[in-house]
Scaffold this motif. Structure first.
Motif, short mmCIF file in Angstrom:
data_model
loop_
_atom_site.label_atom_id
_atom_site.label_comp_id
_atom_site.label_asym_id
_atom_site.label_seq_id
_atom_site.Cartn_x
_atom_site.Cartn_y
_atom_site.Cartn_z
N ASN A 50 0.78 -1.24 0.00
CA ASN A 50 0.00 0.00 0.00
C ASN A 50 0.82 1.29 0.00
OD1 ASN A 50 -2.61 -1.24 0.06
ND2 ASN A 50 -2.17 -1.81 2.17
N THR A 51 2.15 1.20 -0.02
CA THR A 51 2.97 2.41 -0.02
C THR A 51 4.14 2.24 -0.98
OG1 THR A 51 4.43 1.67 1.78
CG2 THR A 51 2.44 2.88 2.42
N ALA A 52 4.67 3.37 -1.42
CA ALA A 52 5.87 3.36 -2.26
C ALA A 52 6.60 4.67 -2.09
CB ALA A 52 5.51 3.14 -3.72
N ALA A 53 7.92 4.60 -2.17
CA ALA A 53 8.78 5.79 -2.18
C ALA A 53 9.51 5.77 -3.52
CB ALA A 53 9.76 5.76 -1.02
N VAL A 54 9.37 6.87 -4.27
CA VAL A 54 9.88 6.94 -5.63
C VAL A 54 10.75 8.18 -5.80
CG1 VAL A 54 9.17 7.10 -8.06
CG2 VAL A 54 7.77 5.79 -6.44
N SER A 55 11.84 8.03 -6.55
CA SER A 55 12.67 9.18 -6.94
C SER A 55 12.54 9.36 -8.44
CB SER A 55 14.14 8.92 -6.60
OG SER A 55 14.30 8.77 -5.21
N VAL A 82 -4.91 4.13 -2.53
CA VAL A 82 -6.26 4.48 -2.08
C VAL A 82 -7.21 3.76 -3.03
CG1 VAL A 82 -7.91 6.33 -1.68
CG2 VAL A 82 -5.47 6.73 -1.24
N GLY A 83 -7.85 2.70 -2.53
CA GLY A 83 -8.66 1.87 -3.42
C GLY A 83 -7.74 1.20 -4.42
N ASN A 84 -8.00 1.40 -5.70
CA ASN A 84 -7.14 0.85 -6.76
C ASN A 84 -6.13 1.86 -7.29
OD1 ASN A 84 -8.35 -1.72 -6.77
ND2 ASN A 84 -10.01 -0.97 -8.07
N ASP A 85 -6.13 3.07 -6.75
CA ASP A 85 -5.30 4.15 -7.27
C ASP A 85 -4.12 4.44 -6.35
OD1 ASP A 85 -7.11 4.59 -9.41
OD2 ASP A 85 -8.36 5.83 -8.10
N TRP A 86 -2.99 4.81 -6.97
CA TRP A 86 -1.84 5.31 -6.22
C TRP A 86 -1.93 6.83 -6.18
CZ3 TRP A 86 1.53 2.47 -3.51
CH2 TRP A 86 1.57 1.10 -3.75
#
Length: 97
Positions: A50-55, A82-86
Motif C-alpha cells: 500500500n505504499t511506495a517511495a519513488v525518486s 487508495v482503493g485501486n489508485d496510487w
C-alpha cells in the motif's frame, strides 16, 4: 496545480492549496517563464502493498522572458494506495544540479 489535486491524498492536497495561495498573494511578475520538465529516470526506492517511495530525476528547461536555462532536479515522492489508485502523499524537490 489545482487540477493535480485529483492525484493527491487528503494529507497532500492542503500543501497544494497553500502553494496556490502563496503564489496568488505575490505581486504579479511581468516576465513569462515557462518550465518544461521531462522525467529521465524513475526509481522505486521502497514498495509495500500500500505504499511506495519513488525518486524521479527530471531534466528541466526554463525559457521565455528569461535566458534559457537547462538543469537536472530530483523529486522524491511518497505514494499510498487508495482503493485501486496510487496517490501522492508527499513530494519534495531536491536542489537542482
Amino acid at each position: 496545480i489545482i487540477e493535480s489535486k485529483q492525484w493527491g491524498t487528503g494529507n497532500f492536497n492542503p500543501y497544494l492549496d497553500r502553494l496556490v495561495a502563496q503564489e496568488q498573494a505575490k505581486e504579479p511578475n511581468p516576465k513569462f517563464i515557462r518550465t518544461v520538465s521531462s522525467a529521465m529516470v524513475i526509481k522505486i526506492n521502497k514498495q509495500t502493498v500500500n505504499t511506495a517511495a519513488v525518486s524521479v530525476t527530471l531534466q528541466r528547461l526554463e525559457n521565455g522572458d528569461v535566458p534559457e536555462k537547462q538543469y537536472y532536479q530530483e523529486l522524491t515522492v511518497d505514494l499510498i494506495k487508495v482503493g485501486n489508485d496510487w496517490k501522492v502523499n508527499a513530494a519534495t524537490w531536491q536542489p537542482p544540479t
